[in-house]
Design a protein around this motif. Structure first.
Motif, PDB file in Angstrom:
ATOM      1  N   GLU A  52       0.537  -1.235  -0.160  1.00 45.26           N
ATOM      2  CA  GLU A  52      -0.021   0.016  -0.003  1.00 45.26           C
ATOM      3  C   GLU A  52       0.851   1.209  -0.096  1.00 45.26           C
ATOM      4  O   GLU A  52       0.593   2.108  -0.728  1.00 45.26           O
ATOM      5  N   LYS A  53       1.885   1.081   0.737  1.00 44.26           N
ATOM      6  CA  LYS A  53       2.879   2.256   0.822  1.00 44.26           C
ATOM      7  C   LYS A  53       3.415   2.502  -0.468  1.00 44.26           C
ATOM      8  O   LYS A  53       3.521   3.699  -0.972  1.00 44.26           O
ATOM      9  N   PHE A  54       3.848   1.478  -1.148  1.00 41.59           N
ATOM     10  CA  PHE A  54       4.471   1.545  -2.526  1.00 41.59           C
ATOM     11  C   PHE A  54       3.436   2.154  -3.567  1.00 41.59           C
ATOM     12  O   PHE A  54       3.884   3.056  -4.043  1.00 41.59           O
ATOM     13  N   LEU A  55       2.335   1.684  -3.270  1.00 38.74           N
ATOM     14  CA  LEU A  55       1.231   2.132  -4.254  1.00 38.74           C
ATOM     15  C   LEU A  55       1.087   3.676  -4.201  1.00 38.74           C
ATOM     16  O   LEU A  55       0.644   4.350  -5.236  1.00 38.74           O
ATOM     17  N   LYS A  56       1.000   4.090  -2.914  1.00 37.08           N
ATOM     18  CA  LYS A  56       0.908   5.564  -2.621  1.00 37.08           C
ATOM     19  C   LYS A  56       2.274   6.432  -3.011  1.00 37.08           C
ATOM     20  O   LYS A  56       2.175   7.482  -2.968  1.00 37.08           O
ATOM     21  N   GLY A  57       3.249   5.738  -3.248  1.00 35.03           N
ATOM     22  CA  GLY A  57       4.648   6.361  -3.726  1.00 35.03           C
ATOM     23  C   GLY A  57       5.197   6.845  -2.483  1.00 35.03           C
ATOM     24  O   GLY A  57       6.094   7.895  -2.381  1.00 35.03           O
ATOM     25  N   GLU A  58       4.950   5.942  -1.381  1.00 28.04           N
ATOM     26  CA  GLU A  58       5.685   6.422  -0.273  1.00 28.04           C
ATOM     27  C   GLU A  58       7.129   5.737   0.159  1.00 28.04           C
ATOM     28  O   GLU A  58       7.865   6.043   0.919  1.00 28.04           O
ATOM     29  N   ILE A  59       7.326   4.642  -0.827  1.00 26.74           N
ATOM     30  CA  ILE A  59       8.729   4.062  -0.513  1.00 26.74           C
ATOM     31  C   ILE A  59       9.271   4.386  -1.880  1.00 26.74           C
ATOM     32  O   ILE A  59       8.635   4.220  -2.983  1.00 26.74           O
ATOM     33  N   GLN A  60      10.676   4.740  -1.723  1.00 27.74           N
ATOM     34  CA  GLN A  60      11.322   4.843  -2.948  1.00 27.74           C
ATOM     35  C   GLN A  60      12.625   4.060  -2.795  1.00 27.74           C
ATOM     36  O   GLN A  60      13.106   3.917  -1.996  1.00 27.74           O
TER      37      GLN A  60
END
Lengths: 123, 233
Positions: free
Chosen positions: A113-121
């Motif tokens: 979910e974090k990834f999809l929101k762009g919170e993990i890079q």
């Protein structure tokens, strides 16, 4: 198309055709390149392509009309199955990889979910 | 009768040196074979015998049912590893020369291939680069409507662009009625081109196998297989 050199080419081309069906690049009942054209395009021995087509036909992924050529299956069900098979494969690879890294199912969903929101890079 | 070539117990000595020993081999129509092996393994000798250029061997060879002779030369197209072109001729003259020499020479195909190879009619052979000469040689050989094509080291000493052109031309020339035998030590260039491999070492056949089967059984690339097979040879 770039081939892996330690795997039979026909298996790689079968996968390549299935991927194109799954993504919709090859449409239902669309005519496929002739063996000769496909061989030229992929720069592969004709007999390898002929063998690939035989396997695809045996599995019902393509069919041939005598003297006309080979076509992508007309079956919507088959096309969905190819898509689902690929999605299943991708998800199971993802899940297995994260399990190896010690992620619980809950953590995995949170991270996704974090990834999809762009919170993990990366990095 | 799908075999174009049948070789039984072929042996060839040059003086006291043994070049080929107990060679048994059959080659089928419609297939492209790679003849792989290090230098001095006997590849060129084998191709020359099949081309009818060496006749004092022992054993039996049949090409489309005939012993190698002037008769079989009309159905065998041979690309030697050294240049057999006349340096003073132009590309056009070379085509005409081949046309006079070989009944099965297809001028239209030759012209089409020359165009694809970026060769011009008026180019003089001696002024062509090594790569362009290699293109010309292959185009001439494959313009014949032969039953057996013997290509001796067609990829030696050429640039990448030429290699790609040669590979594409070979693929386009593959036909159900004819067979190709390509000798090379550039295993990695040709593996997608070939259906079966013949590994030759010190005059012996170490292995003859379908490429895909080889990969399926070993999960290895042909280069890796080559290293393995020849490590102990």
């Amino acid at each position: 198309m770039k081939f892996k050199d330690n795997m039979p080419i026909y298996l790689q081309i079968i996968d390549h055709v299935k991927l194109k069906i799954a993504t919709g690049e090859y449409k239902r009942a669309e005519k496929l390149e002739s063996v000769r054209d496909m061989a030229q395009k992929l720069r592969v021995n004709h007999n390898t392509i002929a063998k690939t087509y035989q396997f695809l036909e045996k599995d019902g992924i393509i069919f041939s009309k005598k003297g006309v050529g080979s076509f992508i299956t007309e079956s919507e069900e088959m096309i969905s199955r190819i898509r689902e098979e690929r999605i299943f494969f991708k998800i199971s690879t993802f899940v297995n990889d994260l399990r190896v890294l010690g992620y619980s199912d809950k953590k995995m969903i949170e991270e996704l979910e974090k990834f999809l929101k762009g919170e993990i890079q990366n990095g | 009768m799908d075999n174009i070539v049948t070789i039984r117990q072929l042996q060839k000595n040059f003086g006291s040196t043994n070049a080929l020993n107990s060679i048994n081999l059959t080659l089928e129509k419609g297939k492209v074979y790679g003849l792989l092996g290090p230098n001095a393994s006997g590849k060129t000798t084998l191709l020359k015998i099949l081309a009818g250029l060496i006749s004092n061997y022992s054993g039996e060879i049949l090409i489309d049912g005939l012993k190698p002779s002037t008769k079989t030369k009309s159905i065998v197209a041979y690309l030697p590893d050294r240049s057999d072109l006349h340096s003073w001729m132009t590309v056009r003259e070379t085509i005409e020369y081949y046309q006079d020499f070989f009944e099965d020479f297809d001028v239209q195909k030759a012209k089409k291939t020359m165009e694809f190879m970026d060769l011009n009619d008026n180019d003089v052979v001696e002024k062509l680069s090594k790569g362009m000469k290699a293109r010309l040689k292959l185009a001439l050989t494959l313009a014949r409507d032969a039953k057996l094509y013997l290509l001796d080291e067609p990829f030696d000493g050429i640039d990448i662009k030429t290699r790609e052109k040669l590979i594409e031309t070979i693929i386009n020339s593959q036909r159900d009625e004819s067979c190709m035998l390509i000798s090379t030590h550039h295993v990695n260039y040709v593996e997608y081109l070939l259906e079966a491999l013949v590994f030759l070492s010190k005059g012996h056949i170490l292995l003859k196998k379908n490429v895909e089967q080889l990969k399926e059984e070993n999960n290895k690339s042909i280069v890796e297989m080559y290293m393995e097979v020849f490590a102990n040879a």
